[in-house]
Design an enzyme around this catalytic site. Structure first.
Site, PDB file in Angstrom:
ATOM      1  N   SER A  40      -8.524 -12.227  11.936  1.00  0.00           N
ATOM      2  CA  SER A  40      -8.621 -10.778  12.063  1.00  0.00           C
ATOM      3  C   SER A  40      -9.190 -10.300  13.402  1.00  0.00           C
ATOM      4  CB  SER A  40      -9.506 -10.254  10.945  1.00  0.00           C
ATOM      5  OG  SER A  40      -9.907  -8.942  11.213  1.00  0.00           O
ATOM      6  N   LEU A  75       0.829  -1.202   0.000  1.00  0.00           N
ATOM      7  CA  LEU A  75       0.000   0.000   0.000  1.00  0.00           C
ATOM      8  C   LEU A  75       0.859   1.246   0.000  1.00  0.00           C
ATOM      9  CD1 LEU A  75      -2.867  -1.097   2.349  1.00  0.00           C
ATOM     10  CD2 LEU A  75      -2.951  -0.670  -0.095  1.00  0.00           C
ATOM     11  N   ARG A 134      -4.144  -4.810  21.160  1.00  0.00           N
ATOM     12  CA  ARG A 134      -3.528  -6.121  20.945  1.00  0.00           C
ATOM     13  C   ARG A 134      -2.545  -6.516  22.036  1.00  0.00           C
ATOM     14  NH1 ARG A 134      -2.788  -5.383  14.423  1.00  0.00           N
ATOM     15  NH2 ARG A 134      -5.024  -5.562  14.047  1.00  0.00           N
TER      16      ARG A 134
HETATM   17  C1  LIG Z   1      -2.282 -11.195   7.916  1.00  0.00           C
HETATM   18  C2  LIG Z   1      -2.215  -9.715   8.116  1.00  0.00           C
HETATM   19  C3  LIG Z   1      -3.379  -8.975   8.244  1.00  0.00           C
HETATM   20  C4  LIG Z   1      -3.331  -7.603   8.438  1.00  0.00           C
HETATM   21  N1  LIG Z   1      -4.500  -6.917   8.558  1.00  0.00           N
HETATM   22  C5  LIG Z   1      -4.462  -5.575   8.718  1.00  0.00           C
HETATM   23  C6  LIG Z   1      -5.663  -4.821   8.818  1.00  0.00           C
HETATM   24  O1  LIG Z   1      -6.767  -5.355   8.747  1.00  0.00           O
HETATM   25  N2  LIG Z   1      -5.577  -3.489   8.966  1.00  0.00           N
HETATM   26  C7  LIG Z   1      -4.374  -2.848   9.018  1.00  0.00           C
HETATM   27  O2  LIG Z   1      -4.365  -1.638   9.117  1.00  0.00           O
HETATM   28  N3  LIG Z   1      -3.226  -3.539   8.922  1.00  0.00           N
HETATM   29  C8  LIG Z   1      -3.233  -4.883   8.779  1.00  0.00           C
HETATM   30  N4  LIG Z   1      -2.054  -5.573   8.681  1.00  0.00           N
HETATM   31  C9  LIG Z   1      -0.787  -4.844   8.600  1.00  0.00           C
HETATM   32  C10 LIG Z   1      -0.599  -4.277   7.203  1.00  0.00           C
HETATM   33  O3  LIG Z   1      -1.101  -5.188   6.267  1.00  0.00           O
HETATM   34  C11 LIG Z   1       0.843  -4.006   6.847  1.00  0.00           C
HETATM   35  O4  LIG Z   1       1.481  -3.329   7.850  1.00  0.00           O
HETATM   36  C12 LIG Z   1       0.917  -3.148   5.600  1.00  0.00           C
HETATM   37  O5  LIG Z   1       0.149  -3.707   4.576  1.00  0.00           O
HETATM   38  C13 LIG Z   1       2.331  -2.948   5.134  1.00  0.00           C
HETATM   39  O6  LIG Z   1       2.326  -2.280   3.901  1.00  0.00           O
HETATM   40  P1  LIG Z   1       3.658  -1.771   3.260  1.00  0.00           P
HETATM   41  O7  LIG Z   1       3.277  -1.075   2.006  1.00  0.00           O
HETATM   42  O8  LIG Z   1       4.443  -1.005   4.237  1.00  0.00           O
HETATM   43  O9  LIG Z   1       4.516  -3.078   2.929  1.00  0.00           O
HETATM   44  P2  LIG Z   1       4.155  -4.473   2.258  1.00  0.00           P
HETATM   45  O10 LIG Z   1       2.755  -4.583   1.849  1.00  0.00           O
HETATM   46  O11 LIG Z   1       4.734  -5.506   3.140  1.00  0.00           O
HETATM   47  O12 LIG Z   1       4.960  -4.444   0.908  1.00  0.00           O
HETATM   48  C14 LIG Z   1       6.332  -4.596   0.840  1.00  0.00           C
HETATM   49  C15 LIG Z   1       6.752  -4.488  -0.600  1.00  0.00           C
HETATM   50  O13 LIG Z   1       8.148  -4.372  -0.660  1.00  0.00           O
HETATM   51  C16 LIG Z   1       8.695  -5.337  -1.532  1.00  0.00           C
HETATM   52  N5  LIG Z   1       9.999  -5.671  -0.988  1.00  0.00           N
HETATM   53  C17 LIG Z   1      10.306  -6.091   0.268  1.00  0.00           C
HETATM   54  N6  LIG Z   1      11.625  -6.227   0.390  1.00  0.00           N
HETATM   55  C18 LIG Z   1      12.152  -5.891  -0.788  1.00  0.00           C
HETATM   56  C19 LIG Z   1      13.490  -5.843  -1.288  1.00  0.00           C
HETATM   57  N7  LIG Z   1      14.520  -6.142  -0.534  1.00  0.00           N
HETATM   58  N8  LIG Z   1      13.670  -5.486  -2.577  1.00  0.00           N
HETATM   59  C20 LIG Z   1      12.616  -5.158  -3.387  1.00  0.00           C
HETATM   60  N9  LIG Z   1      11.351  -5.166  -2.946  1.00  0.00           N
HETATM   61  C21 LIG Z   1      11.132  -5.532  -1.674  1.00  0.00           C
HETATM   62  C22 LIG Z   1       7.710  -6.465  -1.523  1.00  0.00           C
HETATM   63  O14 LIG Z   1       7.827  -7.233  -2.705  1.00  0.00           O
HETATM   64  C23 LIG Z   1       6.407  -5.699  -1.449  1.00  0.00           C
HETATM   65  O15 LIG Z   1       6.059  -5.257  -2.742  1.00  0.00           O
HETATM   66  C24 LIG Z   1      -2.091  -6.955   8.509  1.00  0.00           C
HETATM   67  C25 LIG Z   1      -0.923  -7.688   8.389  1.00  0.00           C
HETATM   68  C26 LIG Z   1      -0.971  -9.062   8.230  1.00  0.00           C
HETATM   69  C27 LIG Z   1       0.296  -9.834   8.225  1.00  0.00           C
END
Ligand SMILES: Cc1cc2nc3c(=O)[nH]c(=O)nc-3n(C[C@H](O)[C@H](O)[C@H](O)COP(=O)(O)OP(=O)(O)OC[C@H]3O[C@@H](n4cnc5c(N)ncnc54)[C@H](O)[C@@H]3O)c2cc1C
Ligand code: FES
Lengths: 648, 244
Positions: free
Chosen positions: A286, A45, A339
């Protein structure tokens, strides 16, 4: 505050800070934006929303991800919902309340101005997502429907069944696709960042491994945005996706970006316990389930015994013999306590011998009351896909029998230190989403990670990055033949070579599991001085064992998961060290960080605001030296600091 | 439990592939198919052999990465699950399990069981979105949306882009995948403005990328782990006609 940590929090009243700050940020004209390149690492996101928005503005954007498609980022798995202070439910919600709940939920360890801005921008995120065609749940009149999450007394969580992350990400990915089609964004899939390139003190590019060809590739830019998510997989078993890793932020840390609050990691109370030997990950159930599910254990030990022997069914236990311990202990919030509070309560219950599965490590999450109250159809409409997921894994249908759940590592509040502009301590290097430390203090409230990722990517970074880039319009595109790229590539290749040797025999998973055991036991829910010191010794031993024992099959110039894992695990081992170090330093309990020595007589966190009201930001100091601690003192001008209380 | 796992091995896109059979023992019936593959890979690695490449990530049935063709079915014999949600208890002890990659012109093999599904991204880039920029959106409740429409949109939007539909289709058509996205957007006022142009652009892209045409056998919907209904294809055809 340390001289190196300038948070850049603007002056003025809390509610005006972001508005006046925006007015003071410099702009880059449309013509000049075309001359500037930005790298975004990650397509969750945070990354997708940022890359799409920056592309729309006219910058040249390159975006990278590990998976074969940006849509498969770990954000896709988020279930329960996203918070916003819309007050559509007319329950007297407001920006201030969302802000206050988040600060309090984080146990007063986050930056006041950042959290206020997060709450302030939460509403436009929902508007934006609806405009993109995100099918949020609606009520019969066609208006958006919301529900409650932990640590709040209002209904402010918007959702799309238990697929909220998926739907929000499809929105952001759609916006990203649109920019890719227009040529404003170039996407590089199946690429993993291997290092950050810093030239003259500024972030100017990255090196990645092409995961299909195994070749190291170079990419330059005027600024680099890290959106690579969290590092919960340091615990081996977690609710995160298999490829979630801490490597990118670790590389940045080693290049000089400070790492903030590494020990603040969230253990989520409601997960399906390890169900089989060789289970590779844990599945979250969840938090939304706690709207209608009630958590309990038997009051009598003999009932516990019989449950474990399978001679008693949970439904046979009399109402009066059930201990609804969250409702008992925290009447004002009941099952919807934050939590960290729920997790500790579940653990206390199991430690006292009331755990209900065979190994005594589970509590019930029971829907029977809600089924009577609302009927089966309504419950299935609300939680159908979670129930299906549970049933596929355990063979038990939660309609007939309560779920059994246990805490599991889930989210990392810690991450790269960023200032109010989301810039790290390396000029030109930004961190957004779960990869930064900014908003959740010592404990994140449910449904606020999605909010933060999208606020960062859609509405903060596109403004603040312009302020930095305004200086760079005369700076040419990065020359990827610059000697710093050469040197960095050599280091990466040496590192990869060192992993290949036929004389060794243990796989990356072997070390990862060993690391997970240390971390779960000693740096998990229950931390102590002796335990953390023990963990540090064990991690050090594991580090040497890894270097001497790691075996990677296959070739480096090929699609090779074993190699990918080995690289990530070697970083996890080092991250683990910093986590334990930070946890040892913080001799207080706050939020998710529970030091056994520091607890109230009820077993709750005992904060030490005099000594520890700060963000610990660690500076890398060479591989053989301990890291250097910098403190960002937290100042609260607008709220009263209290002992966190969910009882009244 | 014991199994003979018969797996497609292919070292690179152009290499000639072949089946290899491996014996694997002592597997708990409660582990998933991808965890079984982990075990097999561990065994291979212990013998210093190249491990089997297969895609996976979330292991919760939502990211759409896992993509195995098992005993002749996309995602195996269970219904409404992805490979990562398929449990070994579904298989007979002692049996031979055949594991293949998605086989379709639109998805060239990269290595072993891993295929290249970038064509799906390209199809969505052709129009699978609402054309709005960040900022300036009206309040989310400005336009009421009937619950039933929002629910239907979400049903269609549950597509995880795994590609099982293409793998199951004898023509290798991506119509169900496209229809899932077009329906998800067409059910909503925000998305219906561009519905005709969207349908046209995405189908055109699909044709360009070498996917086949749909002849309504319904094999796609049968294997879909998210129950995406074939009705959406009819709706897509209507949107398409609207344009022409
Ligand atoms: C099962 C589950 C349910 C959840 N439910 C909720 C919820 O209901 N509400 C809420 O607010 N939060 C929720 N969370 C937390 C939330 O989903 C995450 O914190 C959030 O989506 C993280 O988004 P992000 O964009 O920071 O990273 P991520 O979505 O983790 O994306 C990381 C990106 O970086 C890329 N990447 C990683 N390392 C590298 C690298 N070394 N080189 C190149 N690319 C890389 C990956 O390919 C990916 O595209 C939940 C988490 C989990 C595990
Ligand atoms: S691994 Fe994500 S759907 Fe199977």
């Amino acid at each position: 505050m340390s001289c190196k940590l300038i948070s850049k929090v603007p002056n003025g009243p809390l509610s005006q800070k972001w508005t006046s700050h925006k007015d003071s940020l410099r702009l880059v004209s449309p013509n000049n934006k075309r001359k500037l390149e930005i790298i975004v690492v990650g397509t969750g996101l945070g990354g997708s929303s940022a890359a799409a928005s920056l592309g729309e503005l006219g910058y040249n954007v390159k975006v990278f991800c590990i998976n074969d498609s940006p849509r498969r980022a770990h954000s896709i798995a988020a279930q329960g919902g996203i918070n916003a202070a819309k007050n559509y439910a007319n329950d007297n919600d407001s920006v201030y309340r969302l802000f206050y709940d988040t600060i309090k939920g984080g146990d007063f360890r986050s930056r006041e101005a950042n959290v206020y801005r997060l709450a302030e921008l939460s509403n436009v995120v929902i508007d934006q997502c609806v405009a993109q065609g995100v099918p949020f749940a609606r009520d019969y009149g066609g208006m958006l429907h919301s529900r409650s999450f932990g640590g709040t007394q209002v209904s402010r969580t918007f959702y799309a069944r238990a697929q909220t992350g998926q739907q929000l990400l499809l929105g952001a990915y759609g916006a990203l696709n649109r920019q890719i089609a227009k040529g404003n964004v170039k996407v590089y899939t199946r690429r993993e960042m291997m290092d950050l390139v810093v030239i003259n003190g500024e972030a100017r590019g990255i090196l990645v491994r092409n995961l299909v060809s195994g070749r190291i590739e170079r990419y330059g830019a005027h600024a680099v945005v890290i959106a690579t998510g969290g590092y919960s997989n340091v615990f081996f078993h977690s609710t995160n996706a298999m490829h979630s890793n801490g490597s990118a932020i670790w590389q940045c840390y080693k290049k000089g970006a400070f790492f903030a609050n590494p020990s603040f990691t969230q253990i989520h109370p409601t997960c399906i316990p390890v169900h089989a030997k060789h289970a590779s990950k844990l599945t979250l159930m969840s938090e939304s389930l706690r709207n209608d599910g009630r958590i309990w254990t038997p009051k009598k030990k003999e009932d516990v015994e019989r449950l474990r022997l399978n001679t008693l069914q949970p439904s046979q236990i009399l109402e009066t013999d059930r201990d609804y311990f969250l409702e008992e202990q925290y009447p004002a919030f009941g099952n919807l306590v934050p939590r960290d509070v729920a997790t500790r309560a579940c653990k206390r219950q199991c430690d006292a011998g009331y755990g209900v599965n065979k190994i005594g490590k589970a509590v019930f999450l029971d829907f029977s009351d809600a089924l009577l109250r609302l009927g089966r159809d309504e419950i299935e409409d609300r939680y159908g896909n979670l129930f299906q997921m549970y049933q596929k894994i355990t063979t038990v249908n939660p309609i007939n029998q309560p779920m059994m759940i246990y805490p599991a590592p889930h989210y990392t509040m810690g991450g790269l230190w960023v200032d109010y502009n989301l810039m790290t301590t390396i000029p030109g290097l930004y961190a957004i989403g779960e990869a930064n430390f900014s908003d959740h203090g010592a404990n994140r409230l449910g449904a606020s990670a999605l909010m933060q990722g999208l606020v960062d990517g859609y509405f903060i970074l596109p403004y603040t990055i312009g302020d930095y880039l305004a200086d760079k319009i005369k700076v040419p595109f990065t020359d990827v033949n610059h000697p710093v790229f050469d040197e960095t590539e050599v280091t990466i290749k040496d590192r990869i070579s060192s992993l290949f040797s036929d004389n060794r025999s243990n796989s990356a998973d072997f070390f990862h599991q060993a690391l997970g055991r240390i971390m779960w036991k000693k740096v998990g829910m229950d931390r102590s001085d002796a335990g953390l010191r023990f963990a540090l010794r064990k991690i050090e031993e594991l580090k040497s064992a890894f270097l001497e024992g790691i075996y990677v099959s296959g070739s480096r110039y090929d699609l090779n998961y074993e190699l990918e894992k080995a690289l990530r695990v070697s970083d996890f081992i080092e991250i683990a060290q910093l986590m334990a170090f930070d946890a040892l330093n913080r001799k207080e309990s706050c939020g998710s960080h529970f030091r056994r020595e520091m607890q109230t007589k009820e077993g709750e966190c005992l904060r030490d605001d005099i000594s520890f009201m700060y963000v610990s930001a660690w500076e890398f100091n060479g591989i053989d030296n301990p890291p250097i601690l910098h403190k960002e003192i937290l100042e609260y001008d607008y709220i009263n600091i209290i002992e966190r209380n969910y009882i009244l | 439990m014991d199994f003979n796992i018969k797996v497609w091995r292919q070292s690179s896109p152009k290499a000639i592939g072949r089946f290899e059979t491996y014996f694997l023992s002592v597997i708990s019936p409660d582990i998933s198919f991808v965890e079984m593959m982990d075990n097999l890979n561990k065994q291979l690695s212990d013998y210093k052999q190249d491990v089997i490449a297969f895609d996976h990530d979330c292991r919760e049935g939502i990211c759409g990465a896992c993509s195995l063709y098992i005993n002749g079915y996309a995602h195996g014999p269970d219904s409404e699950v992805t490979t990562c949600q398929l449990y070994m208890r579904m298989f007979r002890d002692g049996s031979t399990i055949t594991v293949e990659p998605w086989r379709s012109r639109g998805f060239p093999i990269i290595k072993d069981l891993v295929v290249d599904r970038q064509a799906f991204d390209k199809i969505l880039q052709a129009g699978g979105f609402v054309s709005v920029d960040t900022g300036g959106a009206p309040d989310a409740n400005t336009i009421p949306i009937a619950k039933i429409d929002a629910d239907k949109s979400l049903d269609a939007s549950s597509c995880i882009g795994c590609g099982a539909c293409v793998a199951a289709c004898k023509n290798g058509s991506a119509m169900l995948f496209i229809a899932a996205r077009t329906s998800a957007l067409s059910f909503l006022p925000q998305g219906s403005i561009e519905r005709a142009a969207r349908a046209k652009a995405m189908v055109k892209k699909m044709d360009e990328l070498g996917f086949g045409t749909c002849c309504n056998t319904g094999a796609c919907a049968l294997v879909c782990p998210k129950k995406i209904s074939i009705e959406h294809i009819a709706r897509l055809n209507r949107d398409f006609l609207l344009f022409t």
